[in-house]
Design an enzyme around this catalytic site. Sequence first.
Site, PDB file in Angstrom:
ATOM      1  N   HIS A   1     -13.260  24.147  -6.344  1.00 40.38           N
ATOM      2  CA  HIS A   1     -13.811  25.430  -5.896  1.00 40.38           C
ATOM      3  C   HIS A   1     -13.239  25.886  -4.554  1.00 40.38           C
ATOM      4  O   HIS A   1     -12.971  25.087  -3.670  1.00 40.38           O
ATOM      5  CB  HIS A   1     -15.340  25.444  -5.901  1.00 40.38           C
ATOM      6  CG  HIS A   1     -16.007  24.549  -4.911  1.00 40.38           C
ATOM      7  ND1 HIS A   1     -16.220  24.910  -3.615  1.00 40.38           N
ATOM      8  CD2 HIS A   1     -16.539  23.308  -5.049  1.00 40.38           C
ATOM      9  CE1 HIS A   1     -16.864  23.934  -2.988  1.00 40.38           C
ATOM     10  NE2 HIS A   1     -17.063  22.941  -3.833  1.00 40.38           N
TER      11      HIS A   1
ATOM     12  N   ASP B   1     -14.468  19.509   0.832  1.00 41.41           N
ATOM     13  CA  ASP B   1     -15.345  20.251  -0.084  1.00 41.41           C
ATOM     14  C   ASP B   1     -15.049  21.734   0.056  1.00 41.41           C
ATOM     15  O   ASP B   1     -15.714  22.416   0.814  1.00 41.41           O
ATOM     16  CB  ASP B   1     -16.799  19.920   0.230  1.00 41.41           C
ATOM     17  CG  ASP B   1     -17.770  20.430  -0.803  1.00 41.41           C
ATOM     18  OD1 ASP B   1     -17.339  20.844  -1.884  1.00 41.41           O
ATOM     19  OD2 ASP B   1     -18.991  20.405  -0.526  1.00 41.41           O
TER      20      ASP B   1
ATOM     21  N   GLU C   1     -19.158  28.334  -5.643  1.00 40.30           N
ATOM     22  CA  GLU C   1     -19.785  27.149  -6.243  1.00 40.30           C
ATOM     23  C   GLU C   1     -20.984  26.703  -5.422  1.00 40.30           C
ATOM     24  O   GLU C   1     -22.046  26.389  -5.955  1.00 40.30           O
ATOM     25  CB  GLU C   1     -18.751  26.013  -6.344  1.00 40.30           C
ATOM     26  CG  GLU C   1     -19.251  24.802  -7.139  1.00 40.30           C
ATOM     27  CD  GLU C   1     -20.002  23.775  -6.315  1.00 40.30           C
ATOM     28  OE1 GLU C   1     -20.660  22.894  -6.912  1.00 40.30           O
ATOM     29  OE2 GLU C   1     -19.961  23.837  -5.065  1.00 40.30           O
ATOM     30  N   GLU C   2     -20.794  26.664  -4.093  1.00 44.68           N
ATOM     31  CA  GLU C   2     -21.800  26.065  -3.216  1.00 44.68           C
ATOM     32  C   GLU C   2     -23.159  26.762  -3.291  1.00 44.68           C
ATOM     33  O   GLU C   2     -24.192  26.156  -3.035  1.00 44.68           O
ATOM     34  CB  GLU C   2     -21.326  26.097  -1.753  1.00 44.68           C
ATOM     35  CG  GLU C   2     -20.121  25.231  -1.462  1.00 44.68           C
ATOM     36  CD  GLU C   2     -20.415  23.743  -1.597  1.00 44.68           C
ATOM     37  OE1 GLU C   2     -21.556  23.387  -1.938  1.00 44.68           O
ATOM     38  OE2 GLU C   2     -19.492  22.954  -1.385  1.00 44.68           O
TER      39      GLU C   2
ATOM     40  N   ASP D   1     -14.229  17.740  -7.312  1.00 45.40           N
ATOM     41  CA  ASP D   1     -15.121  18.292  -6.285  1.00 45.40           C
ATOM     42  C   ASP D   1     -15.910  17.169  -5.618  1.00 45.40           C
ATOM     43  O   ASP D   1     -17.136  17.182  -5.592  1.00 45.40           O
ATOM     44  CB  ASP D   1     -16.064  19.330  -6.921  1.00 45.40           C
ATOM     45  CG  ASP D   1     -16.945  20.029  -5.882  1.00 45.40           C
ATOM     46  OD1 ASP D   1     -16.657  19.901  -4.678  1.00 45.40           O
ATOM     47  OD2 ASP D   1     -17.931  20.672  -6.281  1.00 45.40           O
TER      48      ASP D   1
ATOM     49  N   HIS E   1     -20.678  19.160   3.794  1.00 47.49           N
ATOM     50  CA  HIS E   1     -21.415  20.347   4.255  1.00 47.49           C
ATOM     51  C   HIS E   1     -21.668  20.369   5.756  1.00 47.49           C
ATOM     52  O   HIS E   1     -22.549  21.097   6.212  1.00 47.49           O
ATOM     53  CB  HIS E   1     -22.765  20.494   3.523  1.00 47.49           C
ATOM     54  CG  HIS E   1     -22.646  20.725   2.054  1.00 47.49           C
ATOM     55  ND1 HIS E   1     -23.748  20.957   1.250  1.00 47.49           N
ATOM     56  CD2 HIS E   1     -21.573  20.757   1.223  1.00 47.49           C
ATOM     57  CE1 HIS E   1     -23.353  21.123  -0.002  1.00 47.49           C
ATOM     58  NE2 HIS E   1     -22.041  20.995  -0.054  1.00 47.49           N
TER      59      HIS E   1
END
Lengths: 411, 411
Positions: free
Chosen positions: A228, A240, A273-274, A299, A370
């Site tokens: 992503h 990520d 995506e997130e 991912d 994140h």
Amino acid sequence: MTTEVGQRLAGTEAEARARTWSVAKLKSLGFKNVRIETYRMPVWVRGTETAEIVSPFPQKLKLTALGNSAATPPEGLTAPIVYFPSFADLQAAPDGSLKGKIAFVSNAMTATQDGSTYGQFGAARFTGPNVAASKGAAAIVIRSIGSDHGRGPHAGLTTFAAGVAPIPAAALSTADADNLSRMVARGKPVTLKIVLTPQQTGTHESGNVIAEVPGTDAKAGIVLIGGHLDSWDLGTGAIDDAAGVAITAAAAKRLLDGPRPKRTIRVVWWGSEEVGGFGGDAYAAAHKGDRHVLAAESDFGADKVWRFTTNLPDQAKAVGDRVGAALAPLGIVKGRDKARGGADVEPILATGVAGIDLNQSGERYFDYHHTPEDTLDRIDPAQLAQNVAAWTAMLAVVANAPEDIGPVSGK
Amino acid sequence: MTTEVGQRLAGTEAEARARTWSVAKLKSLGFKNVRIETYRMPVWVRGTETAEIVSPFPQKLKLTALGNSAATPPEGLTAPIVYFPSFADLQAAPDGSLKGKIAFVSNAMTATQDGSTYGQFGAARFTGPNVAASKGAAAIVIRSIGSDHGRGPHAGLTTFAAGVAPIPAAALSTADADNLSRMVARGKPVTLKIVLTPQQTGTHESGNVIAEVPGTDAKAGIVLIGGHLDSWDLGTGAIDDAAGVAITAAAAKRLLDGPRPKRTIRVVWWGSEEVGGFGGDAYAAAHKGDRHVLAAESDFGADKVWRFTTNLPDQAKAVGDRVGAALAPLGIVKGRDKARGGADVEPILATGVAGIDLNQSGERYFDYHHTPEDTLDRIDPAQLAQNVAAWTAMLAVVANAPEDIGPVSGK
């Protein structure tokens, strides 16, 4: 991508810049049919975020709002905290007992190779705010869902059920949460002030970037791979998921530069995506008519692949065996579970398309996931090389398999 | 201290709270003659600090103002950067060549067991801003003086020479500096916007906290040990230097609880070390008349002691040998250099007082030094225990040595 674009929160101009960047990059690499497919999705954006202990031990804490968090008043919200060692403890709190209080859930995630603890501990983030809101809490702070001991809080989505009014919801860094837990252990009431000013900004454009290595046999179907494009906004989205788009594109590039494969390899860099998997859903809806025979996504960072799983129909069992033989020299074992993909290919796999998962090590992933610390510096070149080799080997077998691969029986 | 006080920047109310906390703690541990000695010192405080690449690759960067940095206008300063791979390259820049520019020095510190690289790479922070200002730069950003790969910038003092007007000066996190270096390597001009609003707030009160283990022989002199109470303001000052005050007090406490030592052990928790060593200077000035026979400080984290050095007069050589024999079972070797203390005891050692340095491992120290990441989580309990054992063993030998220890000859 991390250097020239940086963070690229879904639905923002940064994500749009990332799409433009991606098209130029994929074209320059020689991929064919490079294009953007747009769709619209709701966009939540971060505002100010500060926190401080008012009493008994005044000091500032580091935290970040969870996606979909409500805002506090601009001047902040000051309230006593109610301490819950685990999500189960929060769930057990009597209805109404949190009125005017800030719930604090301190469950501490541990790292595992397969990343399975994320689901268990992550519940405090995924649905903890909804539970706290349902019980009347003014706000909730959780210990970041992460395996580090640092000051960078872990962002991530939370979801409020229909009919539950969102409350301010934030993740303290693991170090700050542990500090707060120590304060609680002193036995005096703890009062916390938080200022969070995120906003729901309505519906905006996002998109998927698509590129192809055309196959020699159009009837043999499409092998779908990718990662992503969007990221959370605190780091530069390296593990990520710039890693996933880079790994899958690098593997496809090796086939692009070699003898033309039998099957078309379609590389998709999914958007948003997130924040809810809007890119994966939009892709599946737009490509219902395409004959996908296998889908796989990357991912989970860029550390070494240690295991693979498959979900192949009986007539393609030999394909899985040959993939296993190709991966074994890289130290990769076959897992017993069925491949299930991630948020981006799940909608495709749900239609009966076969899947392969290349499982990457999760031993470090949740240290940075994140957080502001998700930067290029966290990519280990040696492990990245093994990862690309694994994807290349898998892709070469699957794209050229003489067998008819899909669909998976029973779907 | 990290939980109940947190950061305690010198000269602020937080440092005053730390003194109050310390007096209560030292009294509760049973130390005698617990007291605060105050003095006044100039106080610089941090303001807003943000940075963003304006072009060619817009994204935010993390940085922190260096102590004594000037402020930018409140709306910020936008200027092209001039890239210097090393401090020597900055020094070699022609006078006036930086007019209207932001100097960027990217030298990358590596970790060493003895911490000696701090001096070498640290020059970019200690005097880089002065050099850039002298050459007409509008501002300077440096790669943080640290061995990590993270987003937490390393604060620290810088000094402008008399007659050189301070300019805005900040440290980018190592990850952000590396990202900026990659942008520079793309070959396009890079424009940076920084907002820094620190202030010099004038003269305020700071202080040293003093406690004692009274000796049996008042004529045998005082053994002076301790660490510094103040911290930089980004973390909670765990490794720098709650660790040092804890280690030295823990060792003294063992002697406090055992047979009364021959010599008085004086534990000092110095104030305002980070911002110019005002506490050490004030202590030395106030205690000129005291008969110190040995001084030692702990200000390098809480990792294992691996080496010791001494600066003892000839008649006390046997004391050093017995210290070595006591430390050897803990894996500690004798170094060849002379003990020289740190900022807090240097003024006392300069008067001819003997010294012992217990050198702690610097392999991790500069990962966290002066960053938001300097929290309790970085303390390794096993290494801390070895450290306290080393201090206890050294102290037991020195405090009870029958020899007359000082002063060091030639001073």
